[in-house]
Write a protein that holds these residues in place. Structure first.
Motif, PDB file in Angstrom:
ATOM      1  N   THR A 157      -4.783   9.727   0.733  1.00  0.00           N
ATOM      2  CA  THR A 157      -4.365   8.368   1.064  1.00  0.00           C
ATOM      3  C   THR A 157      -3.130   7.894   1.566  1.00  0.00           C
ATOM      4  O   THR A 157      -3.081   7.145   2.373  1.00  0.00           O
ATOM      5  N   MET A 158      -2.079   8.472   1.027  1.00  0.00           N
ATOM      6  CA  MET A 158      -0.890   8.280   1.368  1.00  0.00           C
ATOM      7  C   MET A 158      -0.606   8.665   2.961  1.00  0.00           C
ATOM      8  O   MET A 158       0.208   7.889   3.545  1.00  0.00           O
ATOM      9  N   SER A 159      -0.889   9.816   3.289  1.00  0.00           N
ATOM     10  CA  SER A 159      -0.654  10.196   4.595  1.00  0.00           C
ATOM     11  C   SER A 159      -1.163   9.159   5.538  1.00  0.00           C
ATOM     12  O   SER A 159      -0.706   8.822   6.684  1.00  0.00           O
ATOM     13  N   THR A 160      -2.618   8.766   5.189  1.00  0.00           N
ATOM     14  CA  THR A 160      -3.118   7.790   6.053  1.00  0.00           C
ATOM     15  C   THR A 160      -2.571   6.610   6.149  1.00  0.00           C
ATOM     16  O   THR A 160      -2.356   6.018   7.346  1.00  0.00           O
ATOM     17  N   LEU A 161      -1.930   6.102   5.143  1.00  0.00           N
ATOM     18  CA  LEU A 161      -1.318   4.603   5.024  1.00  0.00           C
ATOM     19  C   LEU A 161       0.037   4.929   5.781  1.00  0.00           C
ATOM     20  O   LEU A 161       0.226   3.986   6.591  1.00  0.00           O
ATOM     21  N   HIS A 162       0.677   6.034   6.041  1.00  0.00           N
ATOM     22  CA  HIS A 162       1.785   6.237   6.579  1.00  0.00           C
ATOM     23  C   HIS A 162       1.587   6.356   8.038  1.00  0.00           C
ATOM     24  O   HIS A 162       2.146   5.530   8.904  1.00  0.00           O
ATOM     25  N   ASP A 163       0.304   6.971   8.423  1.00  0.00           N
ATOM     26  CA  ASP A 163      -0.163   6.830   9.757  1.00  0.00           C
ATOM     27  C   ASP A 163      -0.255   5.395  10.503  1.00  0.00           C
ATOM     28  O   ASP A 163       0.092   5.089  11.417  1.00  0.00           O
ATOM     29  N   LEU A 164      -0.901   4.700   9.397  1.00  0.00           N
ATOM     30  CA  LEU A 164      -1.135   3.343   9.756  1.00  0.00           C
ATOM     31  C   LEU A 164       0.081   2.292  10.259  1.00  0.00           C
ATOM     32  O   LEU A 164       0.177   1.527  11.155  1.00  0.00           O
ATOM     33  N   VAL A 165       1.135   2.765   9.271  1.00  0.00           N
ATOM     34  CA  VAL A 165       2.417   2.098   9.672  1.00  0.00           C
ATOM     35  C   VAL A 165       3.029   2.525  10.871  1.00  0.00           C
ATOM     36  O   VAL A 165       3.577   1.739  11.792  1.00  0.00           O
ATOM     37  N   GLY A 174       1.228  -1.786   0.271  1.00  0.00           N
ATOM     38  CA  GLY A 174       1.537  -2.263  -1.136  1.00  0.00           C
ATOM     39  C   GLY A 174       0.403  -1.515  -1.952  1.00  0.00           C
ATOM     40  O   GLY A 174      -0.765  -0.929  -1.249  1.00  0.00           O
ATOM     41  N   VAL A 175       0.142  -1.892  -3.125  1.00  0.00           N
ATOM     42  CA  VAL A 175      -0.759  -1.456  -3.976  1.00  0.00           C
ATOM     43  C   VAL A 175      -1.085  -2.309  -5.094  1.00  0.00           C
ATOM     44  O   VAL A 175      -0.269  -3.491  -5.346  1.00  0.00           O
ATOM     45  N   SER A 176      -2.134  -2.281  -6.010  1.00  0.00           N
ATOM     46  CA  SER A 176      -2.335  -3.136  -6.917  1.00  0.00           C
ATOM     47  C   SER A 176      -2.451  -2.600  -8.277  1.00  0.00           C
ATOM     48  O   SER A 176      -2.190  -1.269  -8.542  1.00  0.00           O
ATOM     49  N   SER A 177      -2.916  -3.181  -9.269  1.00  0.00           N
ATOM     50  CA  SER A 177      -3.202  -2.925 -10.611  1.00  0.00           C
ATOM     51  C   SER A 177      -3.718  -1.312 -10.997  1.00  0.00           C
ATOM     52  O   SER A 177      -4.585  -1.018 -10.343  1.00  0.00           O
ATOM     53  N   MET A 178      -2.521  -0.807 -11.729  1.00  0.00           N
ATOM     54  CA  MET A 178      -2.871   0.709 -11.853  1.00  0.00           C
ATOM     55  C   MET A 178      -1.907   0.985 -12.990  1.00  0.00           C
ATOM     56  O   MET A 178      -1.092   0.003 -13.336  1.00  0.00           O
ATOM     57  N   TYR A 179      -2.078   2.176 -13.600  1.00  0.00           N
ATOM     58  CA  TYR A 179      -0.902   2.722 -14.606  1.00  0.00           C
ATOM     59  C   TYR A 179       0.097   3.150 -14.002  1.00  0.00           C
ATOM     60  O   TYR A 179       0.188   3.369 -12.771  1.00  0.00           O
ATOM     61  N   ALA A 180       1.186   3.108 -14.879  1.00  0.00           N
ATOM     62  CA  ALA A 180       2.586   3.485 -14.438  1.00  0.00           C
ATOM     63  C   ALA A 180       2.552   4.887 -13.590  1.00  0.00           C
ATOM     64  O   ALA A 180       3.380   5.315 -12.923  1.00  0.00           O
ATOM     65  N   TRP A 181       1.727   5.881 -14.375  1.00  0.00           N
ATOM     66  CA  TRP A 181       1.749   7.338 -13.928  1.00  0.00           C
ATOM     67  C   TRP A 181       1.146   7.368 -12.623  1.00  0.00           C
ATOM     68  O   TRP A 181       1.526   8.161 -11.626  1.00  0.00           O
ATOM     69  N   GLN A 182       0.267   6.587 -12.418  1.00  0.00           N
ATOM     70  CA  GLN A 182      -0.384   6.776 -10.966  1.00  0.00           C
ATOM     71  C   GLN A 182       0.560   6.245  -9.833  1.00  0.00           C
ATOM     72  O   GLN A 182       0.899   6.592  -8.902  1.00  0.00           O
ATOM     73  N   PHE A 183       1.031   4.988 -10.118  1.00  0.00           N
ATOM     74  CA  PHE A 183       1.967   4.479  -9.224  1.00  0.00           C
ATOM     75  C   PHE A 183       2.971   5.550  -8.875  1.00  0.00           C
ATOM     76  O   PHE A 183       3.696   5.620  -7.839  1.00  0.00           O
ATOM     77  N   SER A 184       3.913   6.161 -10.104  1.00  0.00           N
ATOM     78  CA  SER A 184       4.808   7.038  -9.897  1.00  0.00           C
ATOM     79  C   SER A 184       4.263   8.295  -9.039  1.00  0.00           C
ATOM     80  O   SER A 184       5.222   8.495  -8.057  1.00  0.00           O
ATOM     81  N   LYS A 185       3.028   8.832  -9.282  1.00  0.00           N
ATOM     82  CA  LYS A 185       2.638   9.772  -8.451  1.00  0.00           C
ATOM     83  C   LYS A 185       2.654   9.403  -7.135  1.00  0.00           C
ATOM     84  O   LYS A 185       2.739  10.393  -6.146  1.00  0.00           O
ATOM     85  N   ALA A 186       1.980   8.185  -6.618  1.00  0.00           N
ATOM     86  CA  ALA A 186       1.790   8.014  -5.282  1.00  0.00           C
ATOM     87  C   ALA A 186       3.202   7.742  -4.651  1.00  0.00           C
ATOM     88  O   ALA A 186       3.045   8.451  -3.666  1.00  0.00           O
ATOM     89  N   GLN A 187       3.851   7.166  -5.171  1.00  0.00           N
ATOM     90  CA  GLN A 187       5.441   6.894  -4.765  1.00  0.00           C
ATOM     91  C   GLN A 187       6.061   8.364  -4.564  1.00  0.00           C
ATOM     92  O   GLN A 187       6.646   8.875  -3.459  1.00  0.00           O
ATOM     93  N   TYR A 188       6.130   9.332  -5.446  1.00  0.00           N
ATOM     94  CA  TYR A 188       6.702  10.622  -5.473  1.00  0.00           C
ATOM     95  C   TYR A 188       6.055  11.469  -4.408  1.00  0.00           C
ATOM     96  O   TYR A 188       6.614  12.119  -3.456  1.00  0.00           O
ATOM     97  N   THR A 189       4.677  11.247  -4.321  1.00  0.00           N
ATOM     98  CA  THR A 189       3.960  12.081  -3.290  1.00  0.00           C
ATOM     99  C   THR A 189       4.439  11.883  -1.881  1.00  0.00           C
ATOM    100  O   THR A 189       4.875  12.589  -1.081  1.00  0.00           O
TER     101      THR A 189
END
Length: 338
Positions: A157-165, A174-189
């Motif tokens: 997911t994150m590599s695809t979003l990066h390519d689009l930018v 951006g992103v929407s409602s999720m748990y903090a651990w999920q958001f943290s994992k996405a940002q860290y990745t």
């Protein structure tokens, strides 16, 4: 500020905010475009093109430059592209099509192309300049807002979003409602791989639902991520206008209010009466006392509601009024993501 006295220049340069740590300037009101489109899709509350155009045109005239769209939204509005900031979405509900329902590379790429094609039919800009400022990984489905795809590796997911930018299809993600651990994992990745990170979060937040204050909001502040709350008026409950109506029943099915919610609504109405303004303006002005809130998403179906929302920008609440509004709140179930 009442509807009768609102100035045509109520939204000016002081009523814009930099979204998170980006250089993007957005109005402190985000126009939710779900209110416009086809009645057969969602019901009589949706405005047709003819009905919506005066509202949208006046919103733009008054300085609201931030629009929140979805995978399929408005049709044929003749508005110059460079005047607005558009947020669109991926992550369609599964009942549309299994390959539009997730955050795989295939789903993201095809949904972005589809959104940009529809936006090209709506707005005036060249094919070579088709882009969205913000791409949000979310879509509301029934009473839930799903933004995390448990079936797709976050790296995909994150590599695809990066390519689009990188190729210019979107400017920010951006992103929407999720748990903090999920958001943290996405940002860290993303950071570990040198990819684009999320600059904004669309999450549920209002006077009746403040669970995001526990973990998500402190994280957003720490990372410098902009917050764009959805349903700031709790599906109309905080307007004080829908009590005893069918709309209230629909809103209650979604939010499942309790006695505490009713106390908060009562206090919102009481504060509005004391200040000579609307309950909606009280609820929105309370949000603007929070530095972490950037641009709440509001659905506007009538010009009088547009003026009402803009009037909230000039309302000032005292510390005692803020305390009075917040005091009844009690912990509740997590809502909006799973």
């Amino acid at each position: 500020m009442t509807n009768d006295t609102i100035s045509e220049t109520s939204v000016d340069k002081t009523q814009y905010v930099r979204l998170g740590n980006t250089g993007l300037k957005v109005s402190k009101i985000c126009l939710g475009m779900m209110s416009y489109g086809i009645k057969e899709w969602a019901g009589d509350w949706v405005l047709t093109e003819e009905e919506a155009l005066p509202v949208i045109g006046k919103a733009l005239e008054l300085g609201i430059n931030f629009w929140d769209t979805a995978n399929g939204s408005i049709k044929k509005f003749n508005i110059p592209r460079d005047r607005i900031v558009i947020a669109t979405k991926v992550r369609g509900p599964g009942w549309i099509d299994k390959n539009r329902a997730g955050l795989s590379r295939k789903c993201i790429l095809q949904e972005v192309e589809g959104s940009l094609e529809r936006l090209g039919e709506i707005l005036v800009f060249n094919v070579t300049d088709r882009h969205s400022e913000i791409l949000n990984c979310n879509i509301r489905s029934s009473s839930e807002l799903i933004s995390w795809d448990y079936d797709v590796p976050i790296e995909e997911t994150m590599s695809t979003l990066h390519d689009l930018v990188r190729i210019g299809k979107v400017r920010y993600i951006g992103v929407s409602s999720m748990y903090a651990w999920q958001f943290s994992k996405a940002q860290y990745t993303a950071k570990m791989n040198g990819w684009e990170t999320f600059v904004s979060m669309q999450n549920l937040y209002n006077l009746t639902y403040r669970e995001e204050e526990r973990e998500m909001i402190p994280m957003l502040q720490d990372l410098g991520v902009g917050m764009i709350p959805w349903s700031p008026l709790a599906a109309g409950l905080l307007t004080g206008k829908i009590r005893g109506t069918q709309r209230e029943k629909r809103s209650q099915q979604q939010f499942k209010p309790n006695e505490v919610t009713e106390q908060i609504i009562d206090r919102t109405i009481a504060t509005a009466e004391k200040k000579g303004i609307s309950p909606s303006q009280v609820a929105l002005s309370w949000m603007y006392t929070k530095k972490f809130v950037h641009s709440p998403i509001v659905g506007i179906s009538k010009l009088k509601y547009l003026y009402d929302v803009i009037g909230a920008l000039d309302v000032k609440l005292t510390e005692d009024e803020i305390k009075y509004l917040e005091e009844p709140y009690q912990p509740t179930r997590v809502f909006g993501h799973y």
